[in-house]
Design a protein around this motif. Structure first.
Motif, PDB file in Angstrom:
ATOM      1  N   SER A 233     -25.986  -7.884 -15.384  1.00  0.00           N
ATOM      2  CA  SER A 233     -26.325  -6.855 -14.396  1.00  0.00           C
ATOM      3  C   SER A 233     -27.516  -6.060 -14.785  1.00  0.00           C
ATOM      4  O   SER A 233     -28.485  -5.632 -13.925  1.00  0.00           O
ATOM      5  CB  SER A 233     -25.283  -6.073 -13.776  1.00  0.00           C
ATOM      6  N   ALA A 234     -27.160  -5.378 -15.963  1.00  0.00           N
ATOM      7  CA  ALA A 234     -28.243  -4.646 -16.381  1.00  0.00           C
ATOM      8  C   ALA A 234     -29.616  -5.290 -16.467  1.00  0.00           C
ATOM      9  O   ALA A 234     -30.877  -4.761 -16.433  1.00  0.00           O
ATOM     10  CB  ALA A 234     -28.158  -3.921 -17.757  1.00  0.00           C
ATOM     11  N   ALA A 235     -29.683  -6.561 -17.188  1.00  0.00           N
ATOM     12  CA  ALA A 235     -30.830  -7.399 -17.348  1.00  0.00           C
ATOM     13  C   ALA A 235     -31.538  -7.821 -16.105  1.00  0.00           C
ATOM     14  O   ALA A 235     -32.902  -7.321 -15.842  1.00  0.00           O
ATOM     15  CB  ALA A 235     -30.607  -8.850 -18.134  1.00  0.00           C
ATOM     16  N   ARG A 236     -30.853  -7.686 -15.076  1.00  0.00           N
ATOM     17  CA  ARG A 236     -31.347  -8.008 -13.782  1.00  0.00           C
ATOM     18  C   ARG A 236     -32.007  -6.862 -13.314  1.00  0.00           C
ATOM     19  O   ARG A 236     -32.988  -6.893 -12.572  1.00  0.00           O
ATOM     20  CB  ARG A 236     -29.977  -8.454 -12.731  1.00  0.00           C
ATOM     21  N   ALA A 237     -31.311  -5.683 -13.322  1.00  0.00           N
ATOM     22  CA  ALA A 237     -31.863  -4.341 -12.859  1.00  0.00           C
ATOM     23  C   ALA A 237     -33.355  -3.924 -13.840  1.00  0.00           C
ATOM     24  O   ALA A 237     -34.186  -3.625 -12.804  1.00  0.00           O
ATOM     25  CB  ALA A 237     -30.876  -3.045 -13.228  1.00  0.00           C
ATOM     26  N   MET A 238     -33.253  -4.355 -14.819  1.00  0.00           N
ATOM     27  CA  MET A 238     -34.371  -4.376 -15.636  1.00  0.00           C
ATOM     28  C   MET A 238     -35.606  -5.220 -15.100  1.00  0.00           C
ATOM     29  O   MET A 238     -36.892  -4.725 -14.911  1.00  0.00           O
ATOM     30  CB  MET A 238     -34.341  -4.524 -17.186  1.00  0.00           C
TER      31      MET A 238
END
Lengths: 262, 262
Positions: B26-31
């Protein structure tokens, strides 16, 4: 900083046609972290279920209090400002706002007593043209054009964050001298060093550099100028000056011992 | 609006001790939605797995390219600015920045050629005090005090969003690049010291305090903590570190001379 500014009570987040029940929970959580409590669900594909509540975590109250409507028109009937979040609305000619500007306008309206809605569309297809026609302006999160797929909860998080900043701004503009005074008492920062204290420190620093033979024949001005700039920039407090002067005193003592026996 | 401003290449998101593999996705997507690509994972409880990739959605490239390190020190060794995201750091006295201010500083540094890290701690327990000691400042998302539990990906989303706004600002300001370049030439500011350079300085400072007998029986931690805070706050450049280390070397030399003759 007042967490429940009255304007917050007049801001609602409206989710239209949500497909995944989990997203309603995540959106509720995102809202509550930013101090928002009013969630409206327009014709969700499924009602909030176990998965929704699991993802809502401690925001189950926001989810439980959510109002369910059949149409967007019904959900925003009493609103004086309706802002529709879109990936980009080429289809309908609406004024397009950045989140910050949208939040500022929403909070200004809510502060003036108006009901305000921020509307989020379906995960895959967003808002229909008919739904966008109900909006006064669109809000566009300036995402990476090559990969703009914020998930629904992430979009709610970003907008809720901007709403919170705008609410805090509004609250701090309302003469919060009391809150500031209380905050200052909670964290008794040391006093900044006075001009005289700083000059005393700089004089001792110059003496110490001489004593430990730092300059070795170079002119001392250049190093002292750089050190002054560094310490002035740091904004020393009185305790820090005391510590630094203690270090200098010990270095001077060592130099004296070394010198007396050289 | 240039989506891949070169400064973005010098910004990294560091996740420390992540407990749930899904959150790394999810963090990778947010980035990626905000145009950031460099993810560093410090000692994650589990390596990225199927769940991580499912949640990364189209950001599987960001996740797949993630660098894995064993310690935070290793992850930020070449960084000249390290910002630690905290729920609120009462424990360690660090300068506390709002996300907007933090993003502006991070992008300014990255634009000047420095490597910059934004560090996020464990889901439940955040960053340890030792980890916060490696940070130049903390970043605090001004959440609802009654419910401040942003999940990890939501926090990454908010900070990445502010970084993107700051990058877009920087890109749009480059019409005035000529004026900026002229100003920069007049005052050729030195590069900020890297994490490794600062740690080298702090280690020598600790050695010197011992050598000149500064502590006199007191525990050394308290003074070192205050000194770290002071110098991290000052934002030392490489030349200033060189001067300070020169002074320490001379003080150590005096202590050795004094000691050999005591």
């Amino acid at each position: 900083m007042n967490p429940s500014h009255p304007a917050a009570q007049r801001l609602r987040i409206v989710l239209v046609g949500t497909q995944h029940p989990g997203n309603m929970g995540s959106a509720a959580r995102a809202m509550k972290t930013m101090g928002l409590a009013r969630l409206v669900l327009v014709a969700p594909e499924k009602r909030p279920n176990e998965e929704s509540y699991a993802l809502a975590a401690g925001a189950d109250d926001v989810l439980g209090d959510a109002v369910i409507c059949q149409t967007l028109a019904e959900a925003v009937a009493d609103c004086r400002m309706v802002l529709g979040c879109t990936a980009r609305s080429r289809r309908v000619q609406l004024e397009e706002l950045m989140p910050r500007e949208a939040a500022a306008r929403a909070v200004a309206q809510a502060g003036a007593g108006a009901e305000v809605a921020l509307v989020f569309g379906r995960e895959r297809t967003g808002l229909t043209n008919d739904e966008l026609q109900l909006c006064h302006a669109s809000v566009h999160i300036p995402a990476n054009p090559d990969y703009s797929s914020l998930n629904l909860a992430a979009a709610v998080q970003v907008l809720s964050y901007e709403l919170r900043l705008a609410l805090l701004d509004a609250a701090s503009g309302e003469g919060n001298a009391d809150a500031d005074a209380a905050a200052a008492q909670e964290d008794p920062r040391e006093l900044p060093a006075s001009h005289a204290e700083l000059e005393g420190f700089f004089a001792q620093l110059a003496d110490t550099l001489d004593a430990i033979d730092f300059h070795k024949g170079r002119a001392p001005e250049s190093a002292m100028r750089k050190l002054r700039r560094l310490y002035l920039r740091a904004g020393l407090d009185v305790r820090e000056v005391r510590i630094l002067r203690g270090i200098l005193a010990d270095a001077q003592r060592m130099a004296m011992l070394a010198g007396s026996k050289r």
